[in-house]
Design an enzyme around this catalytic site. Structure first.
Site, PDB file in Angstrom:
ATOM      1  N   TYR A 108       0.903  -1.154   0.114  1.00 46.12           N
ATOM      2  CA  TYR A 108      -0.062   0.079   0.084  1.00 46.12           C
ATOM      3  C   TYR A 108       0.721   1.217  -0.042  1.00 46.12           C
ATOM      4  O   TYR A 108       1.767   1.265   0.812  1.00 46.12           O
ATOM      5  CB  TYR A 108      -1.103   0.044   1.226  1.00 46.12           C
ATOM      6  CG  TYR A 108      -1.901   1.178   1.430  1.00 46.12           C
ATOM      7  CD1 TYR A 108      -2.555   1.713   0.296  1.00 46.12           C
ATOM      8  CD2 TYR A 108      -1.875   1.956   2.458  1.00 46.12           C
ATOM      9  CE1 TYR A 108      -3.266   2.699   0.403  1.00 46.12           C
ATOM     10  CE2 TYR A 108      -2.535   3.119   2.681  1.00 46.12           C
ATOM     11  CZ  TYR A 108      -3.250   3.711   1.542  1.00 46.12           C
ATOM     12  OH  TYR A 108      -4.060   4.566   1.547  1.00 46.12           O
ATOM     13  N   LYS A 204     -11.939  -1.858   4.674  1.00 40.64           N
ATOM     14  CA  LYS A 204     -12.031  -2.661   3.539  1.00 40.64           C
ATOM     15  C   LYS A 204     -13.038  -3.758   3.674  1.00 40.64           C
ATOM     16  O   LYS A 204     -14.263  -3.577   4.227  1.00 40.64           O
ATOM     17  CB  LYS A 204     -10.833  -3.083   3.012  1.00 40.64           C
ATOM     18  CG  LYS A 204      -9.604  -2.171   3.094  1.00 40.64           C
ATOM     19  CD  LYS A 204      -9.708  -1.001   1.966  1.00 40.64           C
ATOM     20  CE  LYS A 204      -8.712   0.008   1.884  1.00 40.64           C
ATOM     21  NZ  LYS A 204      -8.756   1.362   2.077  1.00 40.64           N
TER      22      LYS A 204
HETATM   23  C1  LIG Z   1      -3.365  -2.953   2.149  1.00 41.15           C
HETATM   24  C2  LIG Z   1      -3.869  -1.774   2.848  1.00 41.15           C
HETATM   25  N1  LIG Z   1      -3.266  -1.570   3.896  1.00 41.15           N
HETATM   26  C3  LIG Z   1      -3.594  -0.462   4.654  1.00 41.15           C
HETATM   27  C4  LIG Z   1      -4.205   0.548   4.009  1.00 41.15           C
HETATM   28  C5  LIG Z   1      -4.676   1.802   4.940  1.00 41.15           C
HETATM   29  O1  LIG Z   1      -6.024   1.909   5.650  1.00 41.15           O
HETATM   30  P1  LIG Z   1      -6.760   3.071   5.856  1.00 41.15           P
HETATM   31  O2  LIG Z   1      -7.199   3.754   4.544  1.00 41.15           O
HETATM   32  O3  LIG Z   1      -8.040   2.392   6.647  1.00 41.15           O
HETATM   33  O4  LIG Z   1      -6.050   4.048   6.700  1.00 41.15           O
HETATM   34  C6  LIG Z   1      -4.921   0.200   2.771  1.00 41.15           C
HETATM   35  C7  LIG Z   1      -5.786   1.374   2.084  1.00 41.15           C
HETATM   36  O5  LIG Z   1      -6.055   1.441   1.250  1.00 41.15           O
HETATM   37  C8  LIG Z   1      -4.526  -0.912   2.099  1.00 41.15           C
HETATM   38  O6  LIG Z   1      -5.065  -0.997   0.887  1.00 41.15           O
END
Ligand SMILES: Cc1ncc(COP(=O)(O)O)c(C=O)c1O
Length: 383
Positions: A108, A204
Site C-alpha cells: 500500500y 475494506k
Molecule cells: C493493504 C492496505 N493496508 C492499509 C491501508 C490503509 O488503510 P486506511 O485507509 O483504513 O487507513 C490500505 C488502504 O487502502 C490498504 O489497501
C-alpha cells in the site's frame, strides 16, 4: 460480552455471527449497544479493568475487538484504531530510532510513504524486498527490527511464502507484522503462520460497505497488545463508537461477502485472460499466476482483487474505465460494490507498477452484469 472459550471450535462463518454479542440473558439486547459517553463515573484509585475515559477504552469497541481476534484465532483482544494507517503507525513505532525496517517493494503506497518518512525523520534504515522472491527477501532481514509484510500485495498481488519468511525474520531477531487486508482472516491467518502482529485496514473487507474508515491490530502477545493499546491512548488515534458499531455489523456478513466476491473474481479473471483487448491479468486463483503456488499453500482462497492491463497504455486504461457504467471508478476496495482504478494515477504509486495497471475490487453483484460491463468497455477500445 459472550466471548467464552466455547467459541474456540467454531467455524469462521459462525464466529463472524456469534462473537462480540452480549450475554444471552432474559431481556438483554441481541446486539451490543452503542455507548455515547466520553467519560465514566469514577472516583478513588482507578482499577485496572475500570472504564474511565473513552480515549483509553470503551465498551463499544470491545465486541468488534473480540470478534476480529476470534477470527484471527488470537489469544488477545484486537486493538481497534481510527484507520488502517493509524494501526500501521502503532506497529511501525516498534522500530527504534536508527533501527531497521524491511518492507515490500510493492505495498500500500501510504505504508511505503510512511517508511520514507521514518528514513527522513527517525534515521531508520529501510530495505525493500520482493516478497515473492523468498531467498533474496531473506537476505535483507539481517539486523532488522521489524519485517513488515503485505500478502497479497497492493496492487501487484504478489503472494509470499509467509511461513518461510516469518521463520527467517525471527531467526534474524526481527518482529514480524503482516498487513492482512487483502486476504481477510477468512483466507489467511498470519498469526497461525507465526507472525507477531497482524494489521487490517478494517475500512475494506471487515466493515465491507465503504462507509467507515477503521483499522485494527491483532496479536497473541499480551506485551505487544499492551504496547499497541498504550500507543493508541497516547496518540489518541481512536475510533468513533458509531464507526466501530457499523464495522461489527458489516463483519457479520464477512463470509458471505468474501465468498461471493471471490467467486466473481475467479470467473472474471478467467474471462479477462481470454479477452483480446487484455494484455495481462493477475489473480492468484489462476493456475498460471506467479502467486498461485504460495496462495494455494498458505491461504484458504484467493481473494477478490484482480488486476489487469488492457492492450495499450494509460489512454486505453483510462478510456476503458470511462466506458464503464456499472463499475464505480473509485479508490479503496473491499466493499460490496465493484470498484476499480488505475493505480499510477497517483504520482506517489511505485514507478515499478505498470502505468496501465487497473486494480479491480470485485464486489458481490451478479457475475454476468459485472462481465457485460467490463466486456463492453474493453470492446470499445480502438485498435
Ligand atoms: C493493504 C492496505 N493496508 C492499509 C491501508 C490503509 O488503510 P486506511 O485507509 O483504513 O487507513 C490500505 C488502504 O487502502 C490498504 O489497501
Amino acid at each position: 460480552m459472550d466471548n467464552s472459550s466455547r467459541h474456540e471450535s467454531l467455524a469462521p462463518e459462525t464466529l463472524t455471527v456469534v462473537s462480540g454479542r452480549p450475554r444471552k440473558t432474559q431481556g438483554s439486547p441481541v446486539n451490543p449497544p452503542i455507548v455515547l459517553s466520553s467519560t465514566y463515573i469514577s472516583q478513588g484509585v482507578p482499577q485496572p479493568d475500570e472504564f474511565l475515559y473513552t480515549r483509553m477504552d470503551t465498551e463499544t469497541w470491545q465486541p468488534f475487538e473480540e470478534a476480529v481476534s476470534s477470527l484471527e484465532n488470537a489469544d488477545q483482544p484486537s486493538v481497534v484504531f481510527s484507520s488502517g494507517m493509524a494501526a500501521i503507525a502503532s506497529v511501525l513505532s516498534f522500530i527504534p530510532d536508527g533501527g531497521k525496517l524491511v518492507v515490500p517493494r510493492h505495498a500500500y503506497q501510504v505504508t511505503l510513504g510512511f517508511a520514507q518518512d521514518l528514513i527522513e525523520r527517525h534515521n531508520i534504515r529501510v530495505e525493500k524486498i520482493d516478497i515473492a522472491d523468498t531467498s533474496s527477501a531473506i537476505k535483507a532481514f539481517d539486523e532488522a527490527d521489524l519485517v513488515f509484510l503485505e500478502s497479497p500485495t497492493n496492487p501487484m498481488l504478489e503472494v509470499a511464502d509467509l511461513p518461510t519468511l516469518i521463520d527467517a525474520a525471527h531467526s534474524a531477531g526481527a518482529l514480524v507484522a503482516v498487513d492482512n487486508t487483502f486476504a481477510t482472516p477468512l483466507l489467511q491467518q498470519p498469526l497461525s503462520l507465526g507472525a507477531d502482529l497482524v494489521i487490517h485496514s478494517a475500512t475494506k473487507y471487515l466493515a465491507g460497505h465503504s462507509d467507515v474508515v477503521l483499522g485494527v491490530v491483532v496479536t497473541n502477545s499480551a506485551h505487544l497488545a499492551q504496547t499497541v493499546r498504550a500507543y493508541r491512548t497516547l496518540h489518541g488515534s481512536i475510533a468513533g463508537p458509531f464507526e466501530v458499531w457499523l464495522a461489527l455489523r458489516g463483519l457479520r456478513t464477512l463470509a458471505l461477502r468474501v465468498n461471493s466476491a471471490q467467486a466473481n473474481a475467479l470467473e472474471l479473471a478467467q474471462r479477462l485472460s481470454q479477452h483480446p483487448k487484455v494484455a495481462a491479468v493477475r489473480y492468484p486463483g489462476l493456475p498460471t499466476d506467479p502467486g498461485h503456488k504460495n496462495a494455494t499453500a498458505h491461504m484458504n482462497g484467493y481473494g477478490a482483487i484482480v488486476v489487469l492491463q488492457p492492450v495499450g497504455g494509460i489512454a486505453e486504461a483510462d478510456s476503458m474505465i470511462s466506458h464503464l457504467t456499472l463499475w464505480t471508478p473509485a479508490t479503496s476496495l473491499g466493499g460490496v460494490e465493484s470498484t476499480l482504478e488505475r493505480r499510477r494515477r497517483f504520482s506517489t504509486e511505485s514507478p515499478t507498477v505498470p502505468e496501465n495497471l487497473i486494480r479491480l475490487s470485485v464486489g458481490i453483484e451478479h457475475i454476468e452484469d459485472l462481465w457485460n460491463d467490463l466486456n463492453q468497455a474493453l470492446n470499445a477500445l480502438e485498435g
